[in-house]
Design a protein around this motif. Structure first.
Motif, PDB file in Angstrom:
ATOM      1  N   SER A   1     -26.892  23.815  28.463  1.00  0.00           N
ATOM      2  CA  SER A   1     -27.655  24.580  29.454  1.00  0.00           C
ATOM      3  C   SER A   1     -29.002  23.921  29.683  1.00  0.00           C
ATOM      4  CB  SER A   1     -27.864  26.027  28.993  1.00  0.00           C
ATOM      5  OG  SER A   1     -28.652  26.075  27.811  1.00  0.00           O
TER       6      SER A   1
ATOM      7  N   PRO B   1     -33.203  24.263  30.855  1.00  0.00           N
ATOM      8  CA  PRO B   1     -34.315  25.224  30.801  1.00  0.00           C
ATOM      9  C   PRO B   1     -34.436  25.989  32.111  1.00  0.00           C
ATOM     10  CG  PRO B   1     -35.004  23.072  29.998  1.00  0.00           C
ATOM     11  CD  PRO B   1     -33.650  22.893  30.606  1.00  0.00           C
ATOM     12  N   HIS B   2     -35.035  27.131  32.025  1.00  0.00           N
ATOM     13  CA  HIS B   2     -35.236  27.968  33.214  1.00  0.00           C
ATOM     14  C   HIS B   2     -36.031  27.216  34.269  1.00  0.00           C
ATOM     15  CE1 HIS B   2     -35.759  31.510  35.639  1.00  0.00           C
ATOM     16  NE2 HIS B   2     -37.086  31.353  35.619  1.00  0.00           N
ATOM     17  N   ALA B   3     -35.620  27.370  35.501  1.00  0.00           N
ATOM     18  CA  ALA B   3     -36.313  26.816  36.679  1.00  0.00           C
ATOM     19  C   ALA B   3     -36.064  25.326  36.879  1.00  0.00           C
ATOM     20  CB  ALA B   3     -37.813  27.087  36.624  1.00  0.00           C
TER      21      ALA B   3
ATOM     22  N   GLU C   1     -33.830  22.952  38.509  1.00  0.00           N
ATOM     23  CA  GLU C   1     -32.840  23.191  39.538  1.00  0.00           C
ATOM     24  C   GLU C   1     -31.983  21.987  39.879  1.00  0.00           C
ATOM     25  OE1 GLU C   1     -34.829  24.757  42.918  1.00  0.00           O
ATOM     26  OE2 GLU C   1     -35.316  26.669  41.934  1.00  0.00           O
TER      27      GLU C   1
ATOM     28  N   GLY D   1     -27.552  28.392  38.547  1.00  0.00           N
ATOM     29  CA  GLY D   1     -28.958  28.064  38.419  1.00  0.00           C
ATOM     30  C   GLY D   1     -29.310  26.637  38.797  1.00  0.00           C
TER      31      GLY D   1
END
Length: 1008
Positions: free
Chosen positions: A100, A102-104, A106, A149
């Motif tokens: 996965s 990291p957040h944000a 893209e 995401g």
């Protein structure tokens, strides 16, 4: 959201990207034309919908890599290397994440295998299903919203671990990272930005050859000494450890190789790095090299005579008893240890058995070897707990072992055929004989692999190609070409070598020199293939022609070298310039040292050193010195290589040199000291010697080379000139005494002499060459002119100049015309080329020794009746009739189609009956001739005349014929079987044999 300054979306320029050799270009280098003042600009998807941005130096941005933790460690290692390559190009290193992001974040480069959990959950990823179950295939493309995401992804999918690895390295090669970034010091050229063209898909199906391997062989003294010095290894300790093999495997994977036979002269690949002070580990523990190979994705093997994943130095160190089947109990235990040690490590096991030291096995028979193989297979089945079909196995048909193939190899064992040690395929998978595991080729590195390896591919001999590269350097180029053919032979059709060389040169040295470098190496490959360097000696070549050709490409390489930037020069020196320098110097040494007398005017061969000594010429000393200077210059060139880059490659060209035999002549000794010479009057000694082409004689005076009786010799006579032969003959005036001497020449008005006067210095440094030609408008129909030389010391020499003023053929005739008593025709210069069904002759540019070769395609089992296949015709004109010898020169092919299946072609002169020609003898060389059943075989045996053929890189097919009339004639060559490559056709009515033309033969005849 990450805030970055952005590349402008307008006025974007693109630098020229590098091809991965043979693959579609998908990488570009966007250049900043103008920037937008965007302290707060949100970075958009790769700055353009047309491109996926991989990295930007200005924005200090690199797209992260997303991997699946369930995928093989080899993919994770390759991903680390990919990230490092991006850093080397742009100065920015991508982050790597598992499972996965990291957040944000893209945008990412998604890497995985077709069966992984991550790839199975790709949006619009159904195309990946096509890769499932395939061998080493891959697909690379840009996908919008590939995962939750992720707005945009460059998705890299491999069918298996190596498929994914090859995809990553295909991309980095297009970044500009050469497979030889370490091994040949090819620089990585910096770029501001790297982007993938969004509309493109880079994909590749299963490779042509399943196992594509390299074999380090005879690594002493070069590679071993280099490694020992680089890693400060003490004598007796292993030099080849993971530090070296990590770089070796990196190169292999970038070349899309997957299979390796390790160095085995004094190295124990599976043991080195373990503590063996008290012997090998009792439990079969894999050594660090073996672990590294598996972790990086390399399939390990052992050479053709080292069975069951144990190499010879292991046996030399700890083996007990004889290496033969009288020691079967111990050998079974020994091999079991090797099989157990390889459990869980991807291995292609070598089976069978040869004698100790790669010699024939004591007591060998088909029954014995099959029994040994059965025992080995039983060991594998028990130790690996798998069916034999699932355990890769190979049996190499090397030398006498090959005869056992005719009695059957187990269906689950790959049959590995060997070449003849000189780059000629001996056997292919016999047409019509299915073998489940397939077959392959063990090949020795060669610059002309295309023609031979396409034969192997055409006959499905594609389970293994393993290349013996010695110590690799300086053979990087032919190694890569071989691997490119093994990866995708369809990418390299007929006459693709020049295209390959241009792509290679562009990647290694830059687009500005690619055309020049490609042409240099195209010519280099022809020149080097005329005769292997180790077989060149003082009697091989004619001088000015061969040496001039070598000098020409060396001079051109020098100019390229000086035009390159500092960073690129080492790579060019190692891969191109040094090779040219070494070959030119080698030929200069031998040509200066001693030359045969088989001379012709077109080759303009100088008879030097030993011949000059026989002729009493002082220049013998000069050329003897040149020979010794060249010998020592070889050492200088070696040191120049060893000393570069802070001695990075010290010892890599180590070899055992043997001082050549050089004769010196006292320059003060006249030709016949103190003996009167008739032409001079009593008691006079000549200070000159006059010599001419095609003669060992020297004048004035009498010698055994001047006439058979050695005294009372008539005036010497040049070979006849005619309007269609060589335009000139040469005559040398050389110093032979202690005085500088002047000379002048008079001749008939139709005998043209240039120059007509001159001077020779006593030290032989200014000997003169005189050209004699004919004014054909003034010359008689036949007869002899005169050449008379007078010297200032009283010497006089008269030479007769015979001529034959042949008439021109009628204007309607088109073809080659006899001159100097022969017709020589390059096979490519045919009068007609006629097809038959889909079969036709194609010209292979650069094949052979002089120009090219003509071969029938497609390759198949087709065997035409003589006179019915595709044909080549050659029209020629003779000035007389009678008996001639016709020499059809073909490449050094072998009868590779199987037992007693000989290659053939058809031959016809004029309207005479067509003859079937089987040019390659079936009687084998050496021990195979003495088999009890005395049956000739093709598998594992070379023909009886093989030694001379491979030395000369040509087969002379000599045929007797009678020309019934003078004038127009026609030779027709018919295709019958595949594998015959025509190079030249020579028709000799005495001119070739009379002149004794040198190695490459006479120049091509006049064509009207």
């Amino acid at each position: 959201m990450r805030v970055l300054s952005s590349l402008a979306l307008v006025s974007v320029l693109f630098a020229k990207a590098t091809h991965a050799l043979g693959e579609k270009r998908v990488i570009t280098f966007p250049q900043e034309h103008s920037q937008v003042d965007t302290a707060q600009t949100v970075f958009s998807s790769s700055s353009s919908n047309d491109h996926f941005l991989i990295a930007s130096k200005h924005d200090h941005y690199a797209a992260p890599l997303l991997l699946s933790s369930s995928d093989d460690v080899a993919i994770h290692i390759a991903a680390q290397t990919f990230a490092h390559d991006v850093f080397r190009v742009t100065g920015v290193k991508p982050h790597i994440y598992n499972d996965s992001l990291p957040h944000a974040v893209e945008r990412a480069i998604v890497v995985g295998t077709a069966g992984s959990h991550m790839v199975r959950h790709l949006r619009e990823g159904d195309y990946a299903d096509e890769l499932v179950g395939k061998w080493e295939s891959f697909d690379v493309r840009v996908i919008d919203k590939p995962l939750h995401g992720v707005e945009s992804g460059l998705v890299v999918i491999g069918s298996d671990r190596r498929g994914a690895i090859y995809a990553l390295y295909s991309l980095t090669e297009q970044f500009g990272v050469s497979p030889f970034h370490f091994w040949a010091d090819v620089p990585v050229r910096p770029q501001s930005n790297i982007a993938y063209i969004s509309s493109e898909i880079l994909s590749h199906g299963e490779p042509t050859v399943k196992y594509r391997g390299l074999f380090i062989n005879d690594e002493h003294p070069a590679l071993w000494s280099w490694a020992a010095q680089k890693w400060k290894v003490r004598w007796g300790e292993p030099a080849f450890l993971p530090d070296m093999y990590e770089m070796w495997f990196d190169m292999m994977l970038r070349l899309k190789a997957n299979y390796f036979w390790p160095a085995m002269y004094a190295s124990m690949f599976d043991v080195d790095g373990l503590n063996v002070t008290h012997g090998f580990p009792k439990e079969p523990i894999p050594g660090p090299n073996q672990v590294l190979a598996n972790d990086m994705g390399i399939v390990m093997g052992t050479s053709h005579h080292e069975p069951m994943a144990r190499n010879k130095p292991e046996w030399d160190r700890e083996g007990k008893g004889p290496w033969d089947w009288t020691n079967d109990d111990y050998l079974t235990e020994w091999w079991t240890y090797g099989a157990e040690r390889a459990v869980g490590k991807e291995t292609l096991f070598t089976l069978g058995m040869r004698g100790d030291g790669d010699m024939p096995l004591t007591g060998a028979s088909n029954e014995l070897v099959q029994n040994i193989t059965a025992v080995q297979q039983d060991i594998l089945k028990k130790t690996h707990q798998k069916e034999l079909n699932d355990i890769p196995q190979m049996w190499c048909m090397y030398k006498e072992v090959a005869e056992y193939y005719t009695h059957g190899v187990p269906e689950d064992v790959i049959t590995l055929f060997a070449d003849d040690n000189w780059g000629n395929v001996m056997t292919v998978q016999p047409p019509g004989k299915d073998h489940k595991a397939g077959s392959g080729i063990y090949y020795h590195v060669d610059y002309v692999a295309w023609e031979q390896m396409t034969i192997a591919a055409a006959f499905n001999t594609t389970s293994i190609w393993i290349l013996n590269v010695g110590s690799l350097k300086p053979l990087e180029l032919p190694t890569e070409h071989f691997m490119s053919l093994a990866w995708d032979i369809n990418a390299w059709p007929i006459n693709s070598v020049e295209h390959f060389l241009r792509l290679w040169a562009e990647r290694e040295f830059g687009s500005g020199v690619k055309e020049e470098v490609a042409d240099i190496m195209f010519k280099y490959s022809m020149y080097a293939s005329r005769r292997k360097a180790e077989l060149v000696n003082s009697t091989t070549f004619s001088a000015e022609r061969v040496l001039g050709e070598w000098q020409d490409i060396t001079d051109r390489a020098e100019k390229v070298y000086h035009s390159l930037d500092k960073e690129t020069k080492p790579a060019f020196y190692e891969q191109v310039y040094l090779l040219c320098l070494l070959q030119t110097n080698l030929n200069k040494m031998y040509i200066s040292g001693e030359l045969h007398y088989s001379l012709n005017n077109a080759d303009e061969t100088a008879q030097r050193s030993n011949l000059y000594a026989e002729q009493g010429r002082n220049a013998a000393n000069l050329f003897a010195k040149q020979a010794t200077d060249a010998f020592f210059h070889d050492s200088d060139l070696t040191e120049s290589f060893h000393g570069m880059l802070d001695r990075k490659w010290d010892h890599m060209l180590d070899q055992a040199d043997i001082m050549p035999h050089v004769s010196f002549v006292n320059p003060s000794t006249p030709a016949r000291e103190g003996i009167p010479i008739p032409e001079l009057g009593y008691g006079v000694i000549s200070n000159i010697r006059v010599t001419f082409e095609n003669s060992k004689g020297s004048w004035p005076g009498n010698t055994a080379s001047n006439c058979p009786q050695g005294e009372h010799c008539p005036d010497p006579e040049l070979l006849p000139l005619d309007p269609f032969g060589a335009k000139t003959r040469w005559i040398h005036v050389g110093s032979a005494g202690p005085r500088t001497t002047t000379w002048k020449v008079t001749s008939d008005d139709w005998v043209i002499v240039e120059p007509k006067y001159g001077k020779v210095k006593k030290d032989g440094s200014e000997d003169s060459r005189i050209r004699v030609s004919i004014d054909w408008e003034k010359a008689p129909e036949s007869g002899k002119g005169t050449f008379h030389l007078d010297a200032s010391d009283g010497s006089e020499v008269t030479i007769l100049v015979p001529v034959n003023k042949y008439a021109f053929p009628p204007s309607k005739f088109k073809g080659h015309v006899q001159g100097d008593g022969y017709i020589a025709i390059e096979a490519a210069h045919h009068s007609t080329n006629t097809t038959k069904e889909e079969y036709a002759f194609h010209n292979l540019k650069g094949y052979g020794r002089t120009l090219s070769g003509l071969e029938m395609f497609p390759r198949s089992t087709q065997n035409f009746t003589a006179g019915e296949g595709p044909s080549l015709t050659y029209d020629f004109w003779t000035h007389d009739a009678g008996e001639v010898e016709i020499n059809v020169q073909i490449g050094p092919a072998l009868n590779f189609l199987g037992t007693n299946k000989t290659l053939a072609f058809g031959f016809q002169i004029d309207d005479q009956p067509v003859r079937t020609i089987n040019p390659i003898p079936v009687e084998p060389l050496g021990f195979a001739r003495d088999k009890p059943e005395n049956k000739p075989v093709a598998i594992g045996a070379v023909p009886k005349d093989w030694i001379g053929i491979v030395k000369n890189e040509i087969r002379d097919v000599r045929l007797e014929a009678k020309l019934e009339h003078e004038g127009a004639h026609k030779i027709t060559l018919y295709g019958m079987t595949t594998g015959i490559v025509f190079e030249r056709i020579l028709v000799d009515s005495g001119g070739i044999s009379g002149r004794g033309y040198s190695y490459l033969g006479p120049p091509e005849s006049v064509r009207v």
